[in-house]
Design a protein around this motif. Sequence first.
Motif, short mmCIF file in Angstrom:
data_model
loop_
_atom_site.label_atom_id
_atom_site.label_comp_id
_atom_site.label_asym_id
_atom_site.label_seq_id
_atom_site.Cartn_x
_atom_site.Cartn_y
_atom_site.Cartn_z
N PRO A 158 36.02 26.80 26.55
CA PRO A 158 36.88 25.75 27.11
C PRO A 158 37.15 25.95 28.59
CG PRO A 158 38.16 27.27 25.75
CD PRO A 158 36.72 27.60 25.52
N LEU A 159 36.93 27.16 29.10
CA LEU A 159 37.18 27.43 30.51
C LEU A 159 36.08 26.91 31.41
CD1 LEU A 159 38.62 31.07 30.28
CD2 LEU A 159 39.85 28.90 30.36
N LEU A 160 35.00 26.38 30.83
CA LEU A 160 33.96 25.75 31.65
C LEU A 160 34.47 24.50 32.35
CD1 LEU A 160 30.72 26.15 29.49
CD2 LEU A 160 31.16 27.12 31.76
N SER A 161 35.64 24.02 31.95
CA SER A 161 36.24 22.88 32.64
C SER A 161 37.01 23.29 33.89
CB SER A 161 37.18 22.13 31.69
OG SER A 161 38.25 22.99 31.27
N ALA A 162 37.09 24.60 34.18
CA ALA A 162 37.78 25.06 35.38
C ALA A 162 37.06 24.55 36.63
CB ALA A 162 37.85 26.59 35.40
N PRO A 163 37.79 24.29 37.71
CA PRO A 163 37.16 23.76 38.93
C PRO A 163 36.02 24.64 39.43
CG PRO A 163 39.54 23.61 39.09
CD PRO A 163 39.25 24.40 37.85
N GLY A 164 34.87 24.03 39.69
CA GLY A 164 33.73 24.74 40.26
C GLY A 164 32.87 25.49 39.27
N ALA A 165 33.25 25.51 38.00
CA ALA A 165 32.50 26.32 37.03
C ALA A 165 31.10 25.76 36.81
CB ALA A 165 33.25 26.37 35.70
N VAL A 166 30.11 26.64 36.90
CA VAL A 166 28.71 26.30 36.62
C VAL A 166 28.28 27.13 35.41
CG1 VAL A 166 26.34 26.33 37.47
CG2 VAL A 166 28.23 25.77 39.03
N ALA A 167 27.89 26.48 34.34
CA ALA A 167 27.52 27.19 33.11
C ALA A 167 26.27 28.03 33.31
CB ALA A 167 27.31 26.19 31.98
N GLY A 168 26.17 29.10 32.55
CA GLY A 168 24.97 29.92 32.59
C GLY A 168 23.75 29.15 32.16
N PRO A 169 22.56 29.57 32.60
CA PRO A 169 21.33 28.89 32.19
C PRO A 169 21.23 28.81 30.67
CG PRO A 169 20.89 30.49 33.93
CD PRO A 169 22.31 30.71 33.51
N ASP A 170 20.61 27.72 30.19
CA ASP A 170 20.55 27.47 28.75
C ASP A 170 19.89 28.61 27.99
OD1 ASP A 170 21.81 25.06 29.07
OD2 ASP A 170 19.95 23.88 29.12
N ASP A 171 18.95 29.32 28.62
CA ASP A 171 18.23 30.37 27.92
C ASP A 171 18.85 31.76 28.12
OD1 ASP A 171 17.62 30.59 30.59
OD2 ASP A 171 15.46 30.87 30.32
N SER A 172 20.03 31.82 28.74
CA SER A 172 20.65 33.12 28.99
C SER A 172 21.62 33.48 27.87
CB SER A 172 21.39 33.12 30.33
OG SER A 172 22.66 32.54 30.21
N LEU A 173 21.95 34.78 27.77
CA LEU A 173 22.92 35.23 26.78
C LEU A 173 24.32 34.71 27.08
CD1 LEU A 173 21.86 38.96 26.29
CD2 LEU A 173 21.43 37.05 24.76
N ASP A 174 24.54 34.31 28.33
CA ASP A 174 25.86 33.86 28.74
C ASP A 174 25.89 32.36 29.03
OD1 ASP A 174 26.95 36.47 28.61
OD2 ASP A 174 26.03 36.94 30.55
N ALA A 175 25.08 31.61 28.27
CA ALA A 175 25.01 30.17 28.49
C ALA A 175 26.34 29.48 28.21
CB ALA A 175 23.91 29.57 27.60
N GLY A 176 27.17 30.05 27.37
CA GLY A 176 28.41 29.38 26.97
C GLY A 176 29.59 29.64 27.86
N VAL A 177 29.41 30.48 28.91
CA VAL A 177 30.51 30.78 29.83
C VAL A 177 30.04 30.51 31.26
CG1 VAL A 177 31.61 32.47 28.32
CG2 VAL A 177 29.84 33.22 29.92
N ALA A 178 30.96 30.59 32.21
CA ALA A 178 30.63 30.27 33.60
C ALA A 178 29.71 31.33 34.20
CB ALA A 178 31.89 30.13 34.43
N TRP A 179 28.66 30.87 34.83
CA TRP A 179 27.71 31.73 35.53
C TRP A 179 28.26 32.07 36.91
CZ3 TRP A 179 22.42 29.77 37.69
CH2 TRP A 179 21.59 30.86 38.00
N HIS A 180 28.83 31.09 37.56
CA HIS A 180 29.49 31.31 38.84
C HIS A 180 30.36 30.10 39.15
CE1 HIS A 180 26.89 28.47 41.06
NE2 HIS A 180 25.89 28.94 40.33
N TYR A 181 31.10 30.19 40.26
CA TYR A 181 32.01 29.12 40.67
C TYR A 181 31.66 28.63 42.07
CZ TYR A 181 34.67 30.42 36.57
OH TYR A 181 35.03 30.68 35.26
N GLY A 182 30.38 28.64 42.39
CA GLY A 182 29.92 28.08 43.64
C GLY A 182 29.48 29.08 44.67
N ASP A 183 29.94 30.33 44.59
CA ASP A 183 29.58 31.35 45.57
C ASP A 183 29.49 32.71 44.88
OD1 ASP A 183 29.17 32.96 47.76
OD2 ASP A 183 30.74 32.06 48.99
#
Length: 375
Positions: free
Chosen positions: A11-36
């Motif tokens: 649910p935290l993927l709705s945080a401002p600037g959140a970019v989800a992890g790549p679909d094929d990564s182990l962390d696809a369901g959480v934020a990969w980064h927030y822009g920088d």
Amino acid sequence: MSESPSLTPSPLLSAPGAVAGPDDSLDAGVAWHYGDPLREQRTAENGAAVVDRSNRFVLSIGGPERLTWLHTISSQHVAQLPDGGSAENLSLDLHGRIEEHFVLTDLDGVTWIDTEPSHGPGLLAFLQKMVFWAKAEPAAAPDMAVLSLLGPDVRRPKLLAALGIASLPPVYGAVALPGGGFLRSMPWPGEHAFDLIVPRDQLARWWGELTAAGAAPAGSWAFEALRVAAVRPRIGVDTDERTIPHEARWIGGIAEHGAVHLDKGCYRGQETVARVHNLGKPPRHLVLLHLDGSADTRPEPGDPVTADGRPVGHLGTVVDHHELGPIALALIKRTVPVDTALLAGSVAASIDADSVPSYDGVQAGRAAVDRLRGR
């Protein structure tokens, strides 16, 4: 059957600037980064950052014999783990190869375990199968989730007030949090690292309070970069089906920040651990590689590592680090000299000399054999 919360988008993927992890990564369901992502890494090292790791699989073990039972079926010495104590642990197969890696905390009569999302169901099934007559009750805990706080500024009064605690525990120590859950101190991915295991329905509240208190959002990219730089493996990415604990640098008790205690009773796979420790050396070891940053592409996890055209290992995690540039973990043959020119996939690579384990010590078993032979 509905999806496990650890495998569904946070649910935290709705945080401002959140970019989800790549679909094929182990962390696809959480934020990969927030822009920088590089700035996020610097903040995680030098300031205070909070990372959403709610894709981790969490389970609990109740019952009065939970610790003595777990002690007999895993590699770490946890039989006398104190209340508020934590440890890293492994489950090995009969040949000493790593099947599971997990972190556990015992608090208020319950042992909490968290592990990789893809390994959670298998670990839970194994634990439930091994209960037999023991008074231990392993069960999934989908209503609990993991956040990580990183950086020296976590110790500042404003963040401690947001956490509702007076002080931070020592490494592998844990303290209860107001409203449920606990905070645990970890020795990695950096010098100042803390996990929060909290009720999943309070994730957004904790995220909001921690960021309001000065913790900057950071994605899984930042966490992974610090982990790789610290040469800490991730099971299933930096290990394979043949990996033994010595290769993955998980040897050591709780005080050594390891996952395999060398002076405990029998457990599955112990013979291999003892043989390598006393008589031999691991055939491979985990090292940090520096990759050619001028290459147009990055190699992928699983790509071969070669020397003069012959395979000597394979890649694990590949990541861009804010200071070191492109780096990776790799399992390579122990006999490969540190100054060997390598290719990681098609990209030039070199071994970080400081990441190579030392094998200069005299092994107890080998010394005994030499004495018997009159050497």
